[in-house]
Scaffold this active site. Structure first.
Site, PDB file in Angstrom:
ATOM      1  N   ARG A 111     -19.525  -6.664  16.728  1.00  0.00           N
ATOM      2  CA  ARG A 111     -18.214  -6.753  16.443  1.00  0.00           C
ATOM      3  C   ARG A 111     -17.398  -6.835  17.675  1.00  0.00           C
ATOM      4  O   ARG A 111     -16.146  -6.994  17.523  1.00  0.00           O
ATOM      5  CB  ARG A 111     -17.676  -5.579  15.547  1.00  0.00           C
ATOM      6  CG  ARG A 111     -18.166  -5.574  14.273  1.00  0.00           C
ATOM      7  CD  ARG A 111     -17.628  -6.325  13.211  1.00  0.00           C
ATOM      8  NE  ARG A 111     -16.361  -5.930  12.566  1.00  0.00           N
ATOM      9  CZ  ARG A 111     -16.233  -5.208  11.651  1.00  0.00           C
ATOM     10  NH1 ARG A 111     -17.300  -4.750  10.920  1.00  0.00           N
ATOM     11  NH2 ARG A 111     -15.208  -4.972  11.327  1.00  0.00           N
ATOM     12  N   ASN A 125      -9.965   1.627  15.630  1.00  0.00           N
ATOM     13  CA  ASN A 125     -10.130   0.184  16.279  1.00  0.00           C
ATOM     14  C   ASN A 125      -8.699  -0.355  16.712  1.00  0.00           C
ATOM     15  O   ASN A 125      -8.847  -1.580  17.074  1.00  0.00           O
ATOM     16  CB  ASN A 125     -10.425  -0.595  14.853  1.00  0.00           C
ATOM     17  CG  ASN A 125     -11.850  -0.156  14.448  1.00  0.00           C
ATOM     18  OD1 ASN A 125     -11.669   0.089  13.120  1.00  0.00           O
ATOM     19  ND2 ASN A 125     -12.861  -0.164  15.205  1.00  0.00           N
ATOM     20  N   HIS A 179     -20.470  -0.639  14.763  1.00  0.00           N
ATOM     21  CA  HIS A 179     -19.632   0.070  15.811  1.00  0.00           C
ATOM     22  C   HIS A 179     -20.421   1.105  16.757  1.00  0.00           C
ATOM     23  O   HIS A 179     -21.171   1.718  16.106  1.00  0.00           O
ATOM     24  CB  HIS A 179     -18.241   0.478  15.300  1.00  0.00           C
ATOM     25  CG  HIS A 179     -17.214  -0.442  15.001  1.00  0.00           C
ATOM     26  ND1 HIS A 179     -16.261  -0.354  13.878  1.00  0.00           N
ATOM     27  CD2 HIS A 179     -16.809  -1.766  15.578  1.00  0.00           C
ATOM     28  CE1 HIS A 179     -15.619  -1.570  13.924  1.00  0.00           C
ATOM     29  NE2 HIS A 179     -15.885  -2.233  14.782  1.00  0.00           N
ATOM     30  N   ARG A 207      -8.776  -8.549   9.269  1.00  0.00           N
ATOM     31  CA  ARG A 207      -8.153  -7.515  10.206  1.00  0.00           C
ATOM     32  C   ARG A 207      -7.613  -8.070  11.218  1.00  0.00           C
ATOM     33  O   ARG A 207      -6.832  -7.225  12.028  1.00  0.00           O
ATOM     34  CB  ARG A 207      -9.372  -6.566  10.759  1.00  0.00           C
ATOM     35  CG  ARG A 207     -10.075  -5.760   9.540  1.00  0.00           C
ATOM     36  CD  ARG A 207     -10.966  -4.317  10.012  1.00  0.00           C
ATOM     37  NE  ARG A 207      -9.892  -3.470  10.597  1.00  0.00           N
ATOM     38  CZ  ARG A 207     -10.087  -2.509  11.246  1.00  0.00           C
ATOM     39  NH1 ARG A 207     -11.514  -1.996  10.983  1.00  0.00           N
ATOM     40  NH2 ARG A 207      -9.412  -1.531  11.437  1.00  0.00           N
ATOM     41  N   CYS A 260     -13.399   7.162  12.305  1.00  0.00           N
ATOM     42  CA  CYS A 260     -12.724   5.870  12.318  1.00  0.00           C
ATOM     43  C   CYS A 260     -11.035   5.924  11.960  1.00  0.00           C
ATOM     44  O   CYS A 260     -10.450   5.040  12.183  1.00  0.00           O
ATOM     45  CB  CYS A 260     -13.578   5.245  11.070  1.00  0.00           C
ATOM     46  SG  CYS A 260     -14.901   4.713  11.554  1.00  0.00           S
TER      47      CYS A 260
END
Length: 284
Positions: A150, A82, A185, A101, A278
Site C-alpha cells: 500500500r 491512515n 500495513h 479511499r 487503525c
C-alpha cells in the site's frame, strides 16, 4: 544515534484522534480481510467505537473526534490511522493506493487545518500514513515505513523532506518491505510500546527489513495466531495497551513487561481489515 527527541511521540499519549463511523460498512474489498458478503453490523460497530473511545479516555488520553457526516462515499474514513504521518505540528497526508479511499485526504486536510497543523500532500507518491509508518527507537526518531502492498518506497525520502521541523531536525526513515498480504500495513504487524520496545510479527517482513528493524528496537515476538487477531494493532497509552480481545499468549507477555492490557471487542472493524490502532491517530 540522534539526540533530538520527537516530542509529539515520546512518553504517554496525551491526545488521540478518532473519526466517527457515521458511514462505516464493508462496501468493497481492498485487502484480504474484506468480503462484501460479510457485512459489518453498523449498530454493533458504533458501540465498539464508543467503547474504544471511552477506554482511551479512561487510560488518560483526550480523544479529538473528527466528524464525517459529509464523507458519505468513504466508509473507511473511520480508519484515521491512515490520515497521515505527524511530526510536531506537521503532517504528511496520505495518498491512498485504491480509488475507494483516495478522496479521504480532503477531509483530513480540513480537520488538520482547523487544528493548526501544517499539511503536505504529494499526489505522485502512494503512502498510507501512520497505518504504514510508525515511530520507534531512541527519541522516537526512527520511522519504520511500510513498502509493498500500500505504500511506495519513494515516499521514504519525500516524508523525510516534508515533515522535517527545521534544519537541525534529524530522523531516519527505515523502509520495511511487507511480504504477507494479510499484513498489508505496518500497524497490522508492528507495534512500538516505547522507544526501546515493540511487539511484532516479524514473518510479515522480508529478511532485510527484519534485520533493519532489530537494529533500532528490542522486539517482543507475537505468535501467528495472535497476529491474525491483530494484536499488534493496539493503542498504547503509557503502560496501557488497548487491543482486540483473545490474544492471551501475547497478553501474558505484555503483562510480564509491566503493561496493563485492556481487551475490547473490535470484531466489526476487523471485517474491514482494521482494529483498535487503525481507528486512531496519536496527535501528541
Amino acid at each position: 544515534m540522534n539526540k533530538i527527541v520527537n516530542k509529539s511521540m515520546m512518553g504517554v499519549a496525551k491526545r488521540i484522534m478518532m473519526c466517527r463511523p457515521t458511514h462505516f460498512k464493508v462496501d468493497y474489498s481492498i485487502n484480504p480481510w474484506m468480503d462484501e458478503k460479510v457485512q459489518a453490523d453498523f449498530e454493533k460497530a458504533t458501540k465498539q467505537w464508543n467503547t474504544l473511545k471511552s477506554t482511551i479516555e479512561k487510560c488518560g488520553a483526550e480523544v479529538v473526534v473528527m466528524e464525517s457526516e459529509d464523507a458519505r462515499d468513504y466508509p473507511d474514513i473511520v480508519f484515521c490511522a491512515n490520515a497521515g504521518i505527524l511530526r510536531g505540528k506537521k503532517i504528511y497526508l496520505s495518498h491512498f493506493a485504491f480509488p475507494e479511499r483516495y478522496g479521504e485526504h480532503v477531509f483530513y486536510k480540513r480537520f488538520f487545518d482547523k487544528l493548526g497543523f501544517e499539511t503536505s500532500f504529494n499526489q505522485k507518491i502512494i503512502h498510507e500514513g501512520a497505518g504504514d509508518a510508525l515511530w520507534c527507537g531512541e527519541g522516537m526518531n526512527i520511522l519504520v515505513s511500510g513498502v509493498g502492498p500500500r505504500s511506495d518506497v519513494q515516499a521514504c525520502e519525500d516524508i523525510q523532506q516534508k515533515i522535517k521541523l527545521n534544519a537541525d531536525d534529524k530522523f531516519y526513515v527505515v523502509a520495511a518491505r511487507l511480504v504477507d498480504p494479510r499484513f498489508y500495513h505496518v500497524d497490522t504487524c508492528f507495534c512500538p510500546l516505547d522507544e526501546n520496545l515493540a511487539m511484532a510479527y516479524m514473518p510479515a517482513f522480508d529478511s532485510v527489513s527484519q534485520n533493519n528493524i532489530r537494529n533500532y528496537t528490542e522486539l517482543l515476538p507475537v505468535p501467528e495466531k495472535d497476529a491474525r487477531r491483530f494484536v499488534c494493532n493496539s493503542v498504547v497509552i503509557g503502560k496501557h495497551v488497548i487491543v482486540h480481545h483473545g490474544s492471551d499468549t501475547t497478553f501474558k507477555l505484555l503483562e510480564k513487561h509491566g503493561y496493563q492490557v485492556h481487551p475490547i471487542d473490535m470484531s466489526e472493524f476487523m471485517k474491514a481489515g482494521g482494529s483498535a490502532k487503525c481507528c486512531t491517530l496519536r496527535l501528541e
